[in-house]
Design a protein around this motif. Structure first.
Motif, PDB file in Angstrom:
ATOM      1  N   SER A 129      -3.799 -10.298 -11.936  1.00 59.37           N
ATOM      2  CA  SER A 129      -3.116 -11.367 -11.208  1.00 59.37           C
ATOM      3  C   SER A 129      -1.913 -11.917 -11.981  1.00 59.37           C
ATOM      4  CB  SER A 129      -4.090 -12.506 -10.909  1.00 59.37           C
ATOM      5  OG  SER A 129      -4.622 -13.043 -12.106  1.00 59.37           O
ATOM      6  N   LEU A 158      -1.372  -9.771  -7.401  1.00 59.54           N
ATOM      7  CA  LEU A 158      -0.428 -10.313  -8.373  1.00 59.54           C
ATOM      8  C   LEU A 158       0.105 -11.677  -7.929  1.00 59.54           C
ATOM      9  CD1 LEU A 158       0.786  -9.406 -11.079  1.00 59.54           C
ATOM     10  CD2 LEU A 158       2.780  -8.590  -9.819  1.00 59.54           C
ATOM     11  N   LEU A 161       4.458 -13.024 -12.453  1.00 56.91           N
ATOM     12  CA  LEU A 161       5.198 -11.873 -12.986  1.00 56.91           C
ATOM     13  C   LEU A 161       6.326 -12.363 -13.880  1.00 56.91           C
ATOM     14  CD1 LEU A 161       5.758  -8.811 -13.034  1.00 56.91           C
ATOM     15  CD2 LEU A 161       7.183  -9.129 -11.000  1.00 56.91           C
TER      16      LEU A 161
END
Length: 507
Positions: A129, A158, A161
Protein backbone atom coordinates in the motif's frame (compact mmCIF):
# COMPACT_ATOMS: atom_id res chain seq x y z
CA UNK A 1 -6.95 -19.41 53.72
CA UNK A 2 -4.63 -19.83 50.75
CA UNK A 3 -3.06 -16.70 49.39
CA UNK A 4 -1.49 -16.01 46.02
CA UNK A 5 2.08 -14.83 46.58
CA UNK A 6 3.06 -14.68 42.94
CA UNK A 7 4.94 -11.46 42.18
CA UNK A 8 3.68 -9.69 39.04
CA UNK A 9 6.19 -10.11 36.21
CA UNK A 10 6.49 -9.10 32.60
CA UNK A 11 6.98 -12.78 31.84
CA UNK A 12 3.37 -13.49 32.85
CA UNK A 13 1.78 -10.71 30.80
CA UNK A 14 -0.74 -11.73 28.13
CA UNK A 15 0.86 -12.11 24.72
CA UNK A 16 -1.26 -9.23 23.36
CA UNK A 17 0.42 -6.84 25.82
CA UNK A 18 3.83 -8.25 24.95
CA UNK A 19 3.10 -7.46 21.30
CA UNK A 20 2.29 -3.86 22.25
CA UNK A 21 5.66 -3.59 24.02
CA UNK A 22 7.44 -5.01 20.96
CA UNK A 23 5.80 -2.30 18.84
CA UNK A 24 7.98 0.26 20.65
CA UNK A 25 11.31 -1.59 20.35
CA UNK A 26 13.84 -1.67 17.51
CA UNK A 27 14.45 -4.93 15.69
CA UNK A 28 17.92 -5.58 17.10
CA UNK A 29 16.59 -5.25 20.65
CA UNK A 30 13.70 -7.61 19.93
CA UNK A 31 15.74 -10.27 18.16
CA UNK A 32 19.00 -10.21 20.10
CA UNK A 33 18.03 -9.03 23.58
CA UNK A 34 14.34 -9.46 24.35
CA UNK A 35 14.12 -12.84 22.63
CA UNK A 36 16.96 -14.27 24.74
CA UNK A 37 15.32 -13.40 28.07
CA UNK A 38 13.35 -16.64 28.35
CA UNK A 39 11.91 -19.45 26.24
CA UNK A 40 8.45 -17.87 26.21
CA UNK A 41 9.80 -14.61 24.78
CA UNK A 42 11.81 -16.58 22.21
CA UNK A 43 8.56 -18.14 21.01
CA UNK A 44 6.73 -14.80 21.05
CA UNK A 45 9.24 -12.97 18.83
CA UNK A 46 8.69 -15.63 16.16
CA UNK A 47 4.91 -15.16 16.21
CA UNK A 48 5.01 -11.36 16.40
CA UNK A 49 3.99 -10.17 12.94
CA UNK A 50 4.48 -6.41 12.96
CA UNK A 51 8.21 -6.14 12.18
CA UNK A 52 9.38 -2.98 10.43
CA UNK A 53 12.84 -3.61 9.01
CA UNK A 54 15.10 -0.79 7.86
CA UNK A 55 18.50 -1.79 6.46
CA UNK A 56 19.38 1.73 5.35
CA UNK A 57 22.28 2.13 7.77
CA UNK A 58 23.45 -1.24 9.05
CA UNK A 59 26.64 -3.24 9.32
CA UNK A 60 27.09 -6.33 7.14
CA UNK A 61 27.22 -8.48 10.27
CA UNK A 62 23.87 -7.30 11.64
CA UNK A 63 22.32 -7.44 8.18
CA UNK A 64 23.02 -11.17 7.92
CA UNK A 65 22.10 -11.82 11.55
CA UNK A 66 18.70 -10.20 11.10
CA UNK A 67 18.09 -11.88 7.74
CA UNK A 68 18.69 -15.30 9.31
CA UNK A 69 16.58 -14.49 12.38
CA UNK A 70 13.37 -13.18 10.84
CA UNK A 71 10.38 -14.90 9.27
CA UNK A 72 9.42 -13.05 6.07
CA UNK A 73 5.71 -13.55 6.69
CA UNK A 74 6.01 -11.40 9.84
CA UNK A 75 7.34 -8.29 8.06
CA UNK A 76 4.95 -5.41 7.34
CA UNK A 77 7.51 -2.72 6.41
CA UNK A 78 10.86 -3.06 4.64
CA UNK A 79 13.57 -0.55 3.67
CA UNK A 80 16.50 -1.60 1.48
CA UNK A 81 19.28 0.66 0.25
CA UNK A 82 22.12 0.58 -2.28
CA UNK A 83 23.63 3.84 -1.07
CA UNK A 84 27.36 4.33 -0.60
CA UNK A 85 27.25 2.87 2.90
CA UNK A 86 25.56 -0.36 1.77
CA UNK A 87 26.39 -1.01 -1.92
CA UNK A 88 24.58 -3.95 -3.55
CA UNK A 89 22.46 -4.52 -0.46
CA UNK A 90 19.26 -5.10 -2.43
CA UNK A 91 20.80 -7.78 -4.64
CA UNK A 92 22.25 -9.42 -1.53
CA UNK A 93 18.81 -9.40 0.12
CA UNK A 94 17.16 -10.92 -2.96
CA UNK A 95 19.75 -13.72 -2.93
CA UNK A 96 18.45 -14.70 0.52
CA UNK A 97 14.71 -14.12 0.09
CA UNK A 98 12.06 -14.16 -2.58
CA UNK A 99 9.79 -11.14 -2.33
CA UNK A 100 6.81 -13.52 -2.57
CA UNK A 101 7.64 -14.76 0.93
CA UNK A 102 6.63 -11.39 2.40
CA UNK A 103 2.91 -12.03 2.37
CA UNK A 104 2.09 -9.33 4.95
CA UNK A 105 4.34 -6.62 3.47
CA UNK A 106 2.50 -3.30 3.21
CA UNK A 107 5.27 -0.71 3.02
CA UNK A 108 8.39 -0.92 0.82
CA UNK A 109 11.23 1.59 0.41
CA UNK A 110 13.96 0.98 -2.18
CA UNK A 111 16.88 3.40 -2.29
CA UNK A 112 19.02 3.48 -5.48
CA UNK A 113 17.72 0.20 -6.80
CA UNK A 114 18.99 -1.34 -10.03
CA UNK A 115 16.29 -1.70 -12.71
CA UNK A 116 16.81 -5.48 -12.95
CA UNK A 117 16.24 -5.86 -9.21
CA UNK A 118 13.21 -3.61 -9.45
CA UNK A 119 11.75 -5.93 -12.06
CA UNK A 120 12.58 -8.98 -9.91
CA UNK A 121 10.57 -7.52 -7.04
CA UNK A 122 7.56 -6.35 -9.03
CA UNK A 123 7.15 -9.11 -11.59
CA UNK A 124 4.52 -10.64 -9.30
CA UNK A 125 1.33 -9.14 -7.92
CA UNK A 126 1.64 -7.66 -4.46
CA UNK A 127 -0.44 -6.08 -1.72
CA UNK A 128 1.88 -3.15 -1.00
CA UNK A 129 0.00 0.00 0.00
CA UNK A 130 3.04 2.29 0.42
CA UNK A 131 5.96 2.44 -2.04
CA UNK A 132 9.01 4.72 -2.13
CA UNK A 133 11.91 4.25 -4.54
CA UNK A 134 14.83 5.86 -6.31
CA UNK A 135 16.79 4.25 -9.12
CA UNK A 136 20.55 3.75 -9.12
CA UNK A 137 20.92 5.62 -12.42
CA UNK A 138 19.30 8.97 -13.16
CA UNK A 139 18.00 7.80 -16.56
CA UNK A 140 16.13 4.57 -17.18
CA UNK A 141 18.04 1.91 -19.11
CA UNK A 142 15.18 -0.49 -19.85
CA UNK A 143 12.27 0.60 -22.04
CA UNK A 144 9.99 -1.83 -20.19
CA UNK A 145 10.44 -0.04 -16.86
CA UNK A 146 7.90 2.67 -17.73
CA UNK A 147 5.28 0.01 -18.49
CA UNK A 148 6.05 -1.73 -15.23
CA UNK A 149 5.76 1.55 -13.30
CA UNK A 150 2.42 2.32 -14.92
CA UNK A 151 1.09 -1.08 -13.86
CA UNK A 152 2.35 -0.51 -10.29
CA UNK A 153 0.57 2.85 -10.16
CA UNK A 154 -2.68 1.21 -11.23
CA UNK A 155 -2.45 -1.37 -8.43
CA UNK A 156 -5.64 -0.93 -6.41
CA UNK A 157 -3.83 -1.59 -3.13
CA UNK A 158 -1.43 1.32 -3.55
CA UNK A 159 -2.24 4.42 -1.49
CA UNK A 160 1.17 6.11 -1.07
CA UNK A 161 3.80 6.61 -3.79
CA UNK A 162 7.12 8.49 -3.55
CA UNK A 163 9.65 8.52 -6.43
CA UNK A 164 12.15 10.82 -8.14
CA UNK A 165 11.61 10.19 -11.86
CA UNK A 166 10.07 12.53 -14.37
CA UNK A 167 6.44 11.39 -14.79
CA UNK A 168 6.77 11.75 -18.56
CA UNK A 169 5.22 8.76 -20.42
CA UNK A 170 3.73 7.31 -17.23
CA UNK A 171 0.09 6.32 -17.51
CA UNK A 172 -2.16 7.63 -14.75
CA UNK A 173 -5.34 5.57 -14.75
CA UNK A 174 -8.49 7.08 -13.30
CA UNK A 175 -8.93 3.73 -11.54
CA UNK A 176 -5.87 4.51 -9.43
CA UNK A 177 -6.62 4.83 -5.71
CA UNK A 178 -3.54 6.81 -4.66
CA UNK A 179 -4.09 9.20 -1.77
CA UNK A 180 -0.53 10.55 -1.39
CA UNK A 181 1.86 11.26 -4.26
CA UNK A 182 5.40 12.61 -3.82
CA UNK A 183 7.47 13.34 -6.93
CA UNK A 184 10.97 14.71 -6.32
CA UNK A 185 10.99 16.36 -9.70
CA UNK A 186 9.59 19.31 -11.65
CA UNK A 187 6.42 18.89 -13.72
CA UNK A 188 5.04 20.99 -16.52
CA UNK A 189 1.43 22.06 -16.23
CA UNK A 190 0.20 19.39 -18.67
CA UNK A 191 1.72 16.64 -16.52
CA UNK A 192 0.41 18.29 -13.37
CA UNK A 193 -3.15 18.58 -14.66
CA UNK A 194 -3.11 15.01 -16.05
CA UNK A 195 -2.22 13.66 -12.62
CA UNK A 196 -4.76 15.62 -10.62
CA UNK A 197 -7.47 14.94 -13.22
CA UNK A 198 -7.00 11.16 -13.06
CA UNK A 199 -6.17 10.58 -9.41
CA UNK A 200 -9.64 11.18 -8.11
CA UNK A 201 -8.85 10.25 -4.50
CA UNK A 202 -5.57 12.14 -4.23
CA UNK A 203 -5.40 14.09 -0.96
CA UNK A 204 -1.73 15.03 -0.72
CA UNK A 205 0.55 16.06 -3.60
CA UNK A 206 4.23 16.98 -3.12
CA UNK A 207 6.53 18.03 -5.99
CA UNK A 208 9.50 20.26 -6.68
CA UNK A 209 7.72 22.71 -8.95
CA UNK A 210 5.11 23.14 -11.65
CA UNK A 211 6.25 25.00 -14.77
CA UNK A 212 3.56 27.08 -16.45
CA UNK A 213 4.23 28.35 -19.96
CA UNK A 214 2.57 31.37 -21.58
CA UNK A 215 0.36 29.23 -23.80
CA UNK A 216 -0.88 27.01 -20.94
CA UNK A 217 -4.56 27.53 -20.22
CA UNK A 218 -5.69 27.16 -16.60
CA UNK A 219 -9.45 26.80 -16.37
CA UNK A 220 -10.29 28.26 -12.96
CA UNK A 221 -13.90 27.05 -13.26
CA UNK A 222 -12.64 23.50 -12.66
CA UNK A 223 -12.30 22.45 -9.04
CA UNK A 224 -10.30 19.51 -7.71
CA UNK A 225 -12.05 18.93 -4.43
CA UNK A 226 -10.27 15.87 -2.92
CA UNK A 227 -6.84 17.53 -2.66
CA UNK A 228 -6.28 19.01 0.81
CA UNK A 229 -2.46 19.25 0.90
CA UNK A 230 -0.15 20.69 -1.78
CA UNK A 231 3.63 21.29 -1.58
CA UNK A 232 6.16 22.94 -3.91
CA UNK A 233 9.63 22.31 -2.49
CA UNK A 234 11.61 24.50 -4.90
CA UNK A 235 9.28 26.70 -6.89
CA UNK A 236 10.12 29.15 -9.67
CA UNK A 237 6.48 30.14 -10.09
CA UNK A 238 5.57 33.80 -10.10
CA UNK A 239 2.74 35.03 -7.91
CA UNK A 240 0.21 35.30 -10.77
CA UNK A 241 0.61 31.67 -11.83
CA UNK A 242 0.70 30.46 -8.25
CA UNK A 243 -2.59 32.21 -7.61
CA UNK A 244 -4.16 30.61 -10.69
CA UNK A 245 -3.06 27.15 -9.56
CA UNK A 246 -4.38 27.58 -6.05
CA UNK A 247 -7.79 28.56 -7.36
CA UNK A 248 -8.17 24.95 -8.52
CA UNK A 249 -8.10 23.64 -4.94
CA UNK A 250 -10.73 25.47 -2.85
CA UNK A 251 -10.68 22.85 -0.06
CA UNK A 252 -6.94 23.03 0.51
CA UNK A 253 -6.08 22.75 4.21
CA UNK A 254 -2.28 22.68 3.96
CA UNK A 255 -0.03 24.57 1.54
CA UNK A 256 3.78 24.45 1.57
CA UNK A 257 5.96 26.45 -0.80
CA UNK A 258 9.66 27.34 -1.01
CA UNK A 259 10.44 29.98 -3.61
CA UNK A 260 11.96 33.31 -4.53
CA UNK A 261 11.13 36.96 -4.05
CA UNK A 262 7.98 36.80 -6.20
CA UNK A 263 6.03 35.86 -3.07
CA UNK A 264 6.95 38.62 -0.61
CA UNK A 265 3.61 40.47 -0.82
CA UNK A 266 1.87 39.51 2.43
CA UNK A 267 -1.16 41.67 1.62
CA UNK A 268 -1.73 39.75 -1.61
CA UNK A 269 -1.44 36.40 0.18
CA UNK A 270 -3.97 37.60 2.73
CA UNK A 271 -6.44 38.58 0.03
CA UNK A 272 -5.93 35.32 -1.88
CA UNK A 273 -6.48 33.14 1.18
CA UNK A 274 -9.57 35.03 2.30
CA UNK A 275 -11.09 34.76 -1.16
CA UNK A 276 -10.10 31.31 -2.48
CA UNK A 277 -8.60 29.24 0.35
CA UNK A 278 -11.14 29.49 3.13
CA UNK A 279 -10.29 26.04 4.50
CA UNK A 280 -6.54 26.67 4.74
CA UNK A 281 -5.30 25.81 8.24
CA UNK A 282 -1.56 25.47 7.73
CA UNK A 283 0.57 27.69 5.49
CA UNK A 284 4.29 26.82 5.46
CA UNK A 285 6.60 28.92 3.34
CA UNK A 286 10.15 30.14 2.87
CA UNK A 287 10.90 32.91 0.38
CA UNK A 288 14.51 33.81 -0.44
CA UNK A 289 15.80 36.95 -2.11
CA UNK A 290 18.83 39.16 -2.59
CA UNK A 291 19.33 42.91 -2.33
CA UNK A 292 21.39 44.86 -4.84
CA UNK A 293 22.94 46.90 -2.03
CA UNK A 294 23.86 46.44 1.63
CA UNK A 295 21.00 47.06 4.05
CA UNK A 296 22.17 48.86 7.18
CA UNK A 297 18.79 50.14 8.34
CA UNK A 298 16.49 47.79 10.21
CA UNK A 299 13.53 49.59 8.60
CA UNK A 300 14.43 47.95 5.29
CA UNK A 301 14.00 44.52 6.86
CA UNK A 302 10.86 45.61 8.70
CA UNK A 303 9.29 46.62 5.38
CA UNK A 304 9.44 42.99 4.25
CA UNK A 305 7.78 41.55 7.31
CA UNK A 306 5.19 44.27 8.06
CA UNK A 307 2.59 42.90 5.56
CA UNK A 308 2.68 39.61 7.52
CA UNK A 309 1.85 41.28 10.84
CA UNK A 310 -1.75 42.27 10.25
CA UNK A 311 -4.53 40.91 12.52
CA UNK A 312 -5.24 38.30 9.82
CA UNK A 313 -1.80 36.72 10.30
CA UNK A 314 -1.22 37.31 13.99
CA UNK A 315 -4.67 37.00 15.57
CA UNK A 316 -6.99 35.18 13.19
CA UNK A 317 -4.68 32.56 11.65
CA UNK A 318 -1.91 32.76 14.28
CA UNK A 319 0.69 32.31 11.57
CA UNK A 320 3.98 33.89 12.65
CA UNK A 321 6.64 35.00 10.20
CA UNK A 322 10.37 35.69 10.63
CA UNK A 323 12.81 37.55 8.38
CA UNK A 324 16.56 36.84 8.40
CA UNK A 325 19.02 39.12 6.62
CA UNK A 326 22.60 37.97 5.96
CA UNK A 327 24.95 40.94 5.74
CA UNK A 328 27.87 39.06 4.17
CA UNK A 329 25.83 37.94 1.13
CA UNK A 330 22.95 40.47 1.06
CA UNK A 331 20.57 37.49 1.04
CA UNK A 332 17.36 37.49 3.01
CA UNK A 333 14.82 34.83 3.88
CA UNK A 334 11.23 35.24 4.93
CA UNK A 335 9.76 32.12 6.50
CA UNK A 336 6.87 30.86 8.58
CA UNK A 337 7.24 29.31 12.02
CA UNK A 338 7.90 26.55 12.76
CA UNK A 339 10.36 26.62 9.87
CA UNK A 340 9.49 24.31 7.01
CA UNK A 341 12.05 21.62 6.21
CA UNK A 342 14.00 22.61 3.15
CA UNK A 343 17.61 22.54 1.99
CA UNK A 344 17.10 26.05 0.66
CA UNK A 345 16.62 27.32 4.18
CA UNK A 346 19.03 25.11 6.07
CA UNK A 347 21.86 26.44 3.94
CA UNK A 348 21.13 30.04 4.93
CA UNK A 349 19.78 29.97 8.46
CA UNK A 350 22.14 29.22 11.36
CA UNK A 351 19.65 29.00 14.20
CA UNK A 352 18.97 25.27 14.47
CA UNK A 353 19.43 23.09 17.50
CA UNK A 354 18.35 19.78 15.96
CA UNK A 355 20.50 19.54 12.86
CA UNK A 356 21.52 15.97 12.06
CA UNK A 357 24.06 16.82 9.32
CA UNK A 358 26.87 19.37 9.52
CA UNK A 359 29.52 20.54 7.02
CA UNK A 360 32.66 22.41 8.12
CA UNK A 361 35.35 24.05 5.98
CA UNK A 362 38.52 25.22 7.75
CA UNK A 363 41.14 26.87 5.53
CA UNK A 364 43.41 28.72 7.94
CA UNK A 365 43.63 28.73 11.73
CA UNK A 366 40.93 26.94 13.69
CA UNK A 367 39.02 29.78 15.44
CA UNK A 368 39.48 29.83 19.19
CA UNK A 369 36.37 28.61 21.01
CA UNK A 370 34.62 27.60 17.78
CA UNK A 371 33.42 24.25 19.12
CA UNK A 372 31.85 25.96 22.13
CA UNK A 373 30.31 28.54 19.79
CA UNK A 374 28.79 25.80 17.62
CA UNK A 375 27.20 24.24 20.67
CA UNK A 376 25.33 27.49 21.43
CA UNK A 377 23.06 27.11 18.38
CA UNK A 378 23.49 23.44 17.43
CA UNK A 379 22.77 20.50 19.68
CA UNK A 380 25.98 18.55 18.97
CA UNK A 381 24.49 15.33 20.29
CA UNK A 382 21.95 15.36 17.42
CA UNK A 383 24.58 15.34 14.67
CA UNK A 384 24.63 12.02 12.77
CA UNK A 385 26.62 13.09 9.71
CA UNK A 386 29.70 15.33 9.56
CA UNK A 387 31.70 16.53 6.56
CA UNK A 388 35.06 18.23 7.19
CA UNK A 389 37.15 20.01 4.57
CA UNK A 390 40.54 21.01 6.02
CA UNK A 391 43.76 22.53 4.71
CA UNK A 392 46.75 20.73 6.23
CA UNK A 393 49.44 22.62 4.35
CA UNK A 394 50.00 25.50 6.76
CA UNK A 395 51.46 26.08 10.19
CA UNK A 396 48.15 25.45 12.00
CA UNK A 397 48.08 21.68 11.38
CA UNK A 398 48.49 20.55 15.00
CA UNK A 399 45.99 23.09 16.25
CA UNK A 400 43.43 21.95 13.68
CA UNK A 401 43.88 18.27 14.46
CA UNK A 402 43.55 18.90 18.20
CA UNK A 403 40.34 20.89 17.75
CA UNK A 404 38.83 18.45 15.26
CA UNK A 405 39.51 15.59 17.67
CA UNK A 406 37.86 17.60 20.46
CA UNK A 407 34.82 18.25 18.28
CA UNK A 408 34.49 14.60 17.19
CA UNK A 409 34.60 13.45 20.80
CA UNK A 410 31.61 15.68 21.55
CA UNK A 411 29.62 14.29 18.62
CA UNK A 412 28.93 11.05 20.44
CA UNK A 413 25.98 10.11 18.18
CA UNK A 414 27.98 10.66 14.99
CA UNK A 415 27.62 7.74 12.56
CA UNK A 416 28.92 9.05 9.25
CA UNK A 417 32.15 11.04 8.74
CA UNK A 418 33.49 12.57 5.53
CA UNK A 419 37.05 13.95 5.40
CA UNK A 420 37.94 15.91 2.25
CA UNK A 421 41.66 16.48 1.76
CA UNK A 422 43.90 14.50 -0.57
CA UNK A 423 46.94 15.35 1.56
CA UNK A 424 45.54 13.76 4.72
CA UNK A 425 47.69 10.77 5.58
CA UNK A 426 46.16 7.41 6.50
CA UNK A 427 47.74 7.69 9.96
CA UNK A 428 46.00 11.03 10.62
CA UNK A 429 42.69 9.60 9.45
CA UNK A 430 43.18 6.65 11.81
CA UNK A 431 43.75 9.03 14.71
CA UNK A 432 40.79 11.25 13.83
CA UNK A 433 38.04 8.66 13.34
CA UNK A 434 36.40 7.84 16.71
CA UNK A 435 35.17 4.33 17.50
CA UNK A 436 31.48 5.26 17.38
CA UNK A 437 31.69 6.26 13.70
CA UNK A 438 30.49 3.47 11.40
CA UNK A 439 30.69 5.04 7.94
CA UNK A 440 33.73 6.84 6.51
CA UNK A 441 34.18 8.68 3.22
CA UNK A 442 37.61 10.07 2.44
CA UNK A 443 40.44 10.40 -0.07
CA UNK A 444 43.95 9.01 0.36
CA UNK A 445 47.04 9.17 -1.88
CA UNK A 446 47.42 5.48 -2.75
CA UNK A 447 46.15 1.89 -2.49
CA UNK A 448 48.41 1.05 0.47
CA UNK A 449 46.75 3.79 2.52
CA UNK A 450 43.33 2.31 1.65
CA UNK A 451 44.48 -1.08 2.96
CA UNK A 452 45.91 0.52 6.11
CA UNK A 453 42.61 2.23 6.96
CA UNK A 454 40.59 -0.95 6.44
CA UNK A 455 43.02 -2.93 8.61
CA UNK A 456 43.20 -0.35 11.40
CA UNK A 457 39.63 0.96 11.61
CA UNK A 458 37.93 -2.40 12.15
CA UNK A 459 34.86 -0.80 13.76
CA UNK A 460 33.79 0.72 10.42
CA UNK A 461 30.85 -0.88 8.63
CA UNK A 462 31.52 0.77 5.28
CA UNK A 463 34.08 2.99 3.60
CA UNK A 464 34.04 5.10 0.44
CA UNK A 465 37.34 6.14 -1.15
CA UNK A 466 37.77 8.64 -3.96
CA UNK A 467 39.87 7.00 -6.69
CA UNK A 468 42.07 9.28 -8.78
CA UNK A 469 45.21 9.22 -10.92
CA UNK A 470 46.97 5.89 -11.30
CA UNK A 471 45.10 4.29 -8.38
CA UNK A 472 42.49 2.84 -10.73
CA UNK A 473 45.13 0.64 -12.38
CA UNK A 474 45.66 -1.19 -9.08
CA UNK A 475 41.99 -1.58 -8.20
CA UNK A 476 41.69 -5.18 -9.37
CA UNK A 477 44.48 -6.32 -7.06
CA UNK A 478 43.04 -4.26 -4.22
CA UNK A 479 39.57 -5.80 -4.61
CA UNK A 480 41.10 -9.29 -4.60
CA UNK A 481 42.84 -8.36 -1.34
CA UNK A 482 39.58 -6.94 0.05
CA UNK A 483 37.62 -10.15 -0.61
CA UNK A 484 40.31 -12.21 1.08
CA UNK A 485 40.60 -9.84 4.05
CA UNK A 486 36.90 -9.05 4.63
CA UNK A 487 34.75 -12.05 3.72
CA UNK A 488 31.49 -11.42 1.80
CA UNK A 489 32.16 -7.71 1.32
CA UNK A 490 30.25 -5.99 -1.46
CA UNK A 491 31.36 -2.91 -3.38
CA UNK A 492 30.42 -0.50 -6.15
CA UNK A 493 32.80 1.57 -8.25
CA UNK A 494 31.29 4.49 -10.13
CA UNK A 495 32.03 8.15 -10.76
CA UNK A 496 35.56 7.72 -9.37
CA UNK A 497 34.26 6.52 -6.01
CA UNK A 498 34.77 3.04 -4.57
CA UNK A 499 32.13 2.22 -1.95
CA UNK A 500 32.58 -0.90 0.20
CA UNK A 501 30.15 -2.58 2.59
CA UNK A 502 32.59 -4.51 4.72
CA UNK A 503 32.08 -8.16 5.58
CA UNK A 504 33.52 -10.35 8.33
CA UNK A 505 37.23 -10.06 9.14
CA UNK A 506 39.13 -13.12 7.92
CA UNK A 507 41.27 -14.21 10.85
Amino acid sequence: MATNNHTPSICTLPVELIYRILDTLDNETILFSFGYTCKRFQTIIHTYNQYKLSFKLISKRYFHLICHSIHPENIISLTLSNNKQTPDQIKCFLSIFSIQQFIRLRSLTLNKIDEDDFYTIFQFRNTISSLSFTFLKSTLQNSQTISLLSSIISNKNLRYLDFNLSPKDLLWSNQCLLQTLIISNTLNFTQFSTIISNLLLLKKFVLQDCIIHKNDIIDCSIRYLPLISLSFNDSKLNMDNCELLLCLFPLLEHFHIVGGDYFFDGFRWEKLIQKNLLKLKKFEFAFCGNTSMLWTNSNDIESLITPFRTPFWIEYKQWFVVCCYFIDTNNYTLYSLPICKSNNILSQNPFFRKLNALSLCVENEWPTGSTEYLSTFINLSSIRELSISIDLENEYVLDKLTNITNLLNQLYNLQSLRIDNCLTSAEIIRLLVPNHVKYLRTVVPDIDDMKFIIEQLTHLSSITFEIFGKMKYFLEDFLTWLMETRINSTYRYDDQFLSMWLGKINN
